[in-house]
Design an enzyme around this catalytic site. Structure first.
Site, PDB file in Angstrom:
ATOM      1  N   ASP A 225      -4.555 -49.060 -22.656  1.00 57.10           N
ATOM      2  CA  ASP A 225      -5.272 -49.172 -23.930  1.00 57.10           C
ATOM      3  C   ASP A 225      -5.644 -47.790 -24.476  1.00 57.10           C
ATOM      4  O   ASP A 225      -5.042 -46.789 -24.091  1.00 57.10           O
ATOM      5  CB  ASP A 225      -6.505 -50.070 -23.685  1.00 57.10           C
ATOM      6  CG  ASP A 225      -6.883 -50.856 -24.906  1.00 57.10           C
ATOM      7  OD1 ASP A 225      -6.778 -50.310 -26.017  1.00 57.10           O
ATOM      8  OD2 ASP A 225      -7.308 -52.005 -24.764  1.00 57.10           O
ATOM      9  N   ASP A 350      -6.138 -55.606 -33.115  1.00 51.33           N
ATOM     10  CA  ASP A 350      -6.153 -56.867 -32.359  1.00 51.33           C
ATOM     11  C   ASP A 350      -5.862 -58.093 -33.213  1.00 51.33           C
ATOM     12  O   ASP A 350      -6.390 -58.243 -34.318  1.00 51.33           O
ATOM     13  CB  ASP A 350      -7.530 -57.074 -31.721  1.00 51.33           C
ATOM     14  CG  ASP A 350      -7.726 -56.141 -30.549  1.00 51.33           C
ATOM     15  OD1 ASP A 350      -6.974 -55.162 -30.422  1.00 51.33           O
ATOM     16  OD2 ASP A 350      -8.651 -56.405 -29.769  1.00 51.33           O
TER      17      ASP A 350
HETATM   18  C1  GAL Z   1      -8.467 -53.924 -27.051  1.00 48.08           C
HETATM   19  C2  GAL Z   1      -7.041 -54.465 -26.997  1.00 48.08           C
HETATM   20  C3  GAL Z   1      -7.116 -55.925 -26.633  1.00 48.08           C
HETATM   21  C4  GAL Z   1      -7.796 -56.063 -25.286  1.00 48.08           C
HETATM   22  C5  GAL Z   1      -9.156 -55.385 -25.300  1.00 48.08           C
HETATM   23  C6  GAL Z   1      -9.781 -55.346 -23.914  1.00 48.08           C
HETATM   24  O1  GAL Z   1      -8.435 -52.596 -27.391  1.00 48.08           O
HETATM   25  O2  GAL Z   1      -6.416 -54.289 -28.232  1.00 48.08           O
HETATM   26  O3  GAL Z   1      -5.827 -56.486 -26.625  1.00 48.08           O
HETATM   27  O4  GAL Z   1      -6.982 -55.513 -24.285  1.00 48.08           O
HETATM   28  O5  GAL Z   1      -9.069 -54.064 -25.777  1.00 48.08           O
HETATM   29  O6  GAL Z   1     -11.037 -54.736 -23.903  1.00 48.08           O
END
Ligand code: GAL
Length: 526
Positions: A225, A350
């Site tokens: 991430d 997201d």
């Molecule tokens: C976001 C990501 C999501 C999920 C989340 C977890 O940045 O885009 O898909 O992984 O973090 O905290």
């Protein structure tokens, strides 16, 4: 059955699987020389099915008890393996190409991930239950393979700095073994920053150690991430941009007060507002004094460095770990993902469980097709099908679009409680075959007519997948001339969702598309 369930059941398009054997899943898989290979053969049809596998490269063998090809091979090249399945109803033979070389993820990743429906409220038992459901629902026999833990599994680090599972994940290696024992693959999640997006331990300054732990646990996939790496990147950018300034402005930036490092030394965290304010004020000055094109090489190097670090660490492991970047499409990640050894990258923020979100993300992918190819996929995020809010028609749009986009398919709902409709959307082998087509081309829009969009994706056998979307609020009858699709008139038409041939039409393709819905065809010379 209540009315809603009845309506959902009636909306099912996928016919039940045939009684005779049908081998499903990808037609091509990659493995690096000497890495452990595990490939469960997905097959539908009445049990028992006897499978036979021939022409395997040396070092690989077929285990009929687990229906799995396994072992390690050091024979490079394209190995065309022949798989036959037999039962009382008949037999099916299909070729699987095993490419022993440097390429992984030669077709888009298919699996499940915990984030969309469980967020960080996960534990080892929940993940194992999902893995078991992947098998008991039969999804494994349509090619669904990866069980990916998203954010929320991490505990702290031990005295040697090794990452530990939290109290909710007491034994990640045992979990990996159990997932592999089911014929599936094991995915995990981290961040290049000190903390993950949900505030758990990230991999910052522990990349090599973490990659090694993942390999020891049997990890096959990493989603990496961004989140807290963002502030580190801004600090580094400030340093990089400041070096571009003439002396006088450089002094001005420095004069803004305490150095960022001094703040840090004083124990003020980089999440602290005083730290952030100072950083932003200094950045504002350098942004005014420099041009975007001057800054671009600095930006790119800074964005890529932490991803490259982990990519290189993963490659040093003696197992194959598919590498997915999650920087939300910043800095045109699709242009450089392969340079940092990634196999896929998120192209957007997201996804949410709503039509607006699926529509906005999915249809925005047009144009990115030039950056996608086997082993390098654009990832418009995980699937929301099977969660609360999408109607059956919207689920058809979501699945059809992600298949025509050759996007990674990661189911984001609870596999233990899917209804018959949801399962039917994930079990359509002709639809999945469009996504998994070995040519690996991402489709694009061929034309837009009001709320109607027509997309196409060239396929390995010379046929073309055509998707017709209705983004409007009314049912639409759509007429598409073959010329609009750059096809001539002698084409066969296969309705992929309903798995039936349609009569050939000289003029073109005619179809009715419900509001927010989609149709998917395979057309070409019969
Ligand atoms: C976001 C990501 C999501 C999920 C989340 C977890 O940045 O885009 O898909 O992984 O973090 O905290």
């Amino acid at each position: 059955m209540d009315l809603l369930s009845l309506q959902r059941t009636r909306a099912i398009r996928t016919p039940p699987p045939a009684a005779r054997p049908q081998i499903n899943g990808p037609r091509i898989v990659g493995v690096r020389p000497d890495s452990p290979f595990q490939y469960y053969i997905p097959v539908t049809g009445v049990r028992p099915i006897v499978l036979e596998v021939s022409e395997l490269p040396s070092g690989l063998h077929f285990n009929p008890k687990t229906a799995t090809i396994q072992g390690r091979t050091s024979e490079p090249g394209h190995h065309k393996v022949v798989i036959t399945g037999r039962n009382v109803e008949g037999q099916h033979t299909r070729e699987l190409t095993i490419v022993v070389g440097d390429g992984l993820a030669l077709t888009p990743t298919m699996g499940w991930s915990s984030w969309n429906c469980f967020n960080a409220k996960i534990d080892q038992e929940l993940i194992l239950n999902q893995a078991q459901a992947m098998v008991t629902t039969g999804l494994i026999d349509h090619g669904w393979t990866y069980i990916n833990i998203d954010d929320g599994w991490q505990g702290g680090r031990d005295a040697d700095g090794r990452i530990q599972g939290g109290a909710n994940f007491p034994d990640l290696r045992a979990l990996g073994d159990a997932i592999h024992g089911l014929g599936l693959k094991f995915g995990i999640y981290s961040s290049p920053g000190p903390k993950t997006c949900a505030g758990f331990e990230g991999s910052f300054r522990h990349e090599a150690q973490d990659a090694q732990s993942y390999a020891e646990w049997g990890v096959d996939f990493l989603k990496h991430d961004w989140c807290t790496a963002q502030i580190l990147a801004r600090v580094r950018r400030l340093g990089g941009y400041t070096a571009l300034l003439p002396d006088r402005e450089r002094a001005e930036v420095a004069a803004l007060g305490v150095e960022i490092d001094t703040l840090k030394a004083a124990g003020i965290s980089d999440q602290d507002s005083e730290f952030k304010n100072l950083l932003e004020r200094r950045l504002a000055i350098v942004l005014k004094q420099t041009t975007a094109s001057e800054r671009l090489p600095i930006d790119l190097a800074i964005e890529q460095a932490p991803y490259r670090l982990m990519g290189e660490a993963l490659r040093r492991q003696g197992r194959d770990i598919v590498y997915n970047l999650c920087n939300y499409g910043q800095w045109n990640v699709w242009q450089w993902g392969p340079q940092v050894h990634a196999h896929s990258w998120r192209t957007t923020g997201d996804i949410l469980d709503s039509w607006e979100s699926v529509e906005k993300i999915g249809f925005s992918q047009n144009g990115l097709e030039v950056w996608s190819a086997p082993g390098r996929w654009n990832d418009p995020d995980m699937l929301e099908i099977g969660n609360q809010n999408l109607t059956p028609d919207e689920c058809f749009t979501h699945m059809t679009l992600w298949c025509i986009l050759a996007a990674p398919l990661l189911i984001g709902c609870d596999l233990t409680s899917m209804d018959a409709f949801t399962l039917s959307v994930f079990s359509n082998d002709e639809v999945l075959a469009i996504n998994q087509d070995p040519l690996g081309r991402q489709g694009n829009r061929v034309f837009l007519r009001g709320q109607i969009e027509v997309w196409r994706k060239p396929l390995m056998d010379g046929m073309t997948a055509i998707a017709v979307f209705n983004r409007g609020e009314e049912v639409a009858d759509v007429d598409i001339a073959w010329a609009d699709l750059h096809l001539n008139d002698q084409v066969s038409i296969r309705d992929c969702w309903r798995q039936r041939d349609l009569p050939q039409l000289a003029a073109g393709l005619k179809t009715r598309v419900q509001a927010h819905s989609a149709e998917l065809f395979r057309v070409g010379k019969s």
